[in-house]
Scaffold this active site. Structure first.
Site, PDB file in Angstrom:
ATOM      1  N   PHE A 232      26.497  20.062  37.151  1.00 41.21           N
ATOM      2  CA  PHE A 232      26.693  21.387  37.742  1.00 41.21           C
ATOM      3  C   PHE A 232      25.748  21.594  38.911  1.00 41.21           C
ATOM      4  O   PHE A 232      24.566  21.223  38.846  1.00 41.21           O
ATOM      5  CB  PHE A 232      26.392  22.488  36.725  1.00 41.21           C
ATOM      6  CG  PHE A 232      27.220  22.475  35.477  1.00 41.21           C
ATOM      7  CD1 PHE A 232      28.379  23.241  35.382  1.00 41.21           C
ATOM      8  CD2 PHE A 232      26.826  21.728  34.377  1.00 41.21           C
ATOM      9  CE1 PHE A 232      29.135  23.248  34.218  1.00 41.21           C
ATOM     10  CE2 PHE A 232      27.574  21.729  33.204  1.00 41.21           C
ATOM     11  CZ  PHE A 232      28.733  22.495  33.130  1.00 41.21           C
ATOM     12  N   ASP A 233      26.234  22.238  39.953  1.00 39.68           N
ATOM     13  CA  ASP A 233      25.363  22.850  40.940  1.00 39.68           C
ATOM     14  C   ASP A 233      24.765  24.103  40.301  1.00 39.68           C
ATOM     15  O   ASP A 233      25.244  24.578  39.260  1.00 39.68           O
ATOM     16  CB  ASP A 233      26.168  23.190  42.189  1.00 39.68           C
ATOM     17  CG  ASP A 233      25.333  23.826  43.282  1.00 39.68           C
ATOM     18  OD1 ASP A 233      24.126  23.551  43.358  1.00 39.68           O
ATOM     19  OD2 ASP A 233      25.902  24.607  44.077  1.00 39.68           O
ATOM     20  N   GLY A 234      23.743  24.686  40.927  1.00 31.26           N
ATOM     21  CA  GLY A 234      23.108  25.867  40.358  1.00 31.26           C
ATOM     22  C   GLY A 234      23.662  27.169  40.915  1.00 31.26           C
ATOM     23  O   GLY A 234      24.470  27.848  40.282  1.00 31.26           O
TER      24      GLY A 234
END
Length: 389
Positions: A232-234
């Protein structure tokens, strides 16, 4: 005419600037990868040939087979056009119309579709289910996969034949005949929706359903068959786009100042926080059996944030939410593609096409989450335009 997401193969080679296609016969537009002709299971990055699923999720009870209730399971809704490849059928529709398209599907219903970009991900979900069934034979807390298609019911036979051919265990179908599936997704308590149609993904996100548009990389990295790996990106994926808005409006220095001042203020949730929570819930079932080091689910945070200057707020937020990330990579603006190549996730979620491109170039199956301020500031590389219409 509908402008749709671009074929990453064309994108990476700089062949196209914008792609316009007509809606398909099933109400969906052409998928992100559907200009590429040849594709086989050998190129999916699986380390070995998929094996027949032995740990079926259904359990037999008196009078038949029991399936998990949607509210108890982690429901993954997958479009037929990300699970399988349907380029030939799309061309038949575009060139000859809906009636010939349906006739073609019936005539070829014993010919299985080739695997699509979501195929390795779904196989990994089923591998996790096998392990869960071994540990918790009576539990309904496991992945439940729903095949979602805009197709007419006539195509259902070919889809069923394809699922059986590839040894997939998918019993739940949603065939809408051209209607929007979003209402059905809510009824299924969907935790994640993967599609080739960026419009429907935005519609799902607007209804509070975690969703992403899938892309096929030009090359594929081998992925695990026994451990589900999700990256995941944040910001604007797990978290809100609050901090990203500061960066876009005022620059990096102001962003760092804002993060320092709000270090102890939790970030608001982003569109995929709930999916990470669902993964964590299943992980804890393995931890409870002493299998933390042998857990078949592993999660990754891959963010452009810097660790010392802005990473602490992200980590404090995750901890306050009660969520564990197995590995966190703070790249301080460095390219994500090389890191993802080492991680080898089954899927990587990011809100910016710039990073989706970088992942695809390195062989990672990436999914775009069209959410937040970045959609108004998409960077256009020399090889690509944005996914938006």
């Amino acid at each position: 005419m509908v402008k749709m997401s671009l074929d990453p193969v064309q994108v990476m080679s700089g062949q196209v600037k914008e792609l316009k296609v007509a809606p398909s016969s099933n109400g969906d537009s052409r998928g992100s990868w559907e200009e590429k002709e040849e594709f086989s299971q050998d190129h999916l990055g699986l380390t070995t040939k998929p094996k027949p699923v032995t740990g079926r999720r259904a359990r037999k009870v008196e009078g038949g087979i029991f399936f998990p209730k949607p509210e108890n399971a982690v429901t993954i809704a997958v479009s037929s056009r990300v699970l399988f490849r349907t380029e030939t059928e799309q061309k038949v529709f575009e060139q000859k119309g809906v009636e010939e398209y349906l006739r073609y599907q019936i005539e070829h219903e014993n010919e299985p579709f080739a695997p699509g970009p979501a195929f390795p991900f779904v196989k990994a979900l089923e591998a996790v289910n096998t392990r869960l069934r071994e540990l918790y034979p009576q539990s309904e807390e496991l992945f439940d996969i729903v095949l979602v298609t805009y197709n007419h019911a006539h195509v259902g036979i070919r889809l069923i034949n394809t699922i059986n051919h590839h040894n997939l265990f998918i019993e739940r179908f949603c065939m809408t005949g051209g209607a929007s599936p979003i209402g059905y997704l809510k009824a299924w308590h969907t935790n994640l929706y993967l599609s080739a149609d960026a419009d429907k993904v935005r519609e799902a996100l607007a209804e509070g359903i975690a969703a992403a548009t899938m892309f096929m990389p030009e090359k594929l990295t081998e992925v695990s068959e026994s451990q589900l790996r999700v990256a995941f990106d944040g910001d604007a994926v797990l978290f809100s786009d609050e901090s990203e808005r500061i960066f876009k409006a005022h620059g990096l220095d102001k962003f760092f100042e804002h993060e320092r001042e709000n270090e102890d203020t939790l970030l608001d949730h982003g569109p995929l926080k709930g999916f990470l929570e669902a993964l964590g819930k299943l992980q804890k079932k393995f931890y409870a059996k002493g299998q933390r080091l042998d857990c078949p689910i592993r999660t990754f945070l891959v963010t452009a944030r810097s660790a010392a200057s802005s990473g602490i707020r992200a980590l404090k937020t995750l901890r306050a939410w009660g969520l564990e990330i197995d590995e966190a990579l703070f790249l301080a603006g460095a390219p994500k593609g090389p890191m993802l190549e080492k991680i080898r996730p089954h899927i990587y979620f990011d809100d910016q096409m710039f990073h989706v491109e970088g992942a695809a170039e390195m062989g990672t199956i990436a999914a775009h989450v069209p959410y937040g301020i970045a959609q108004k500031h998409q960077k256009v590389s020399k090889k690509n335009t944005t996914v938006a219409k």
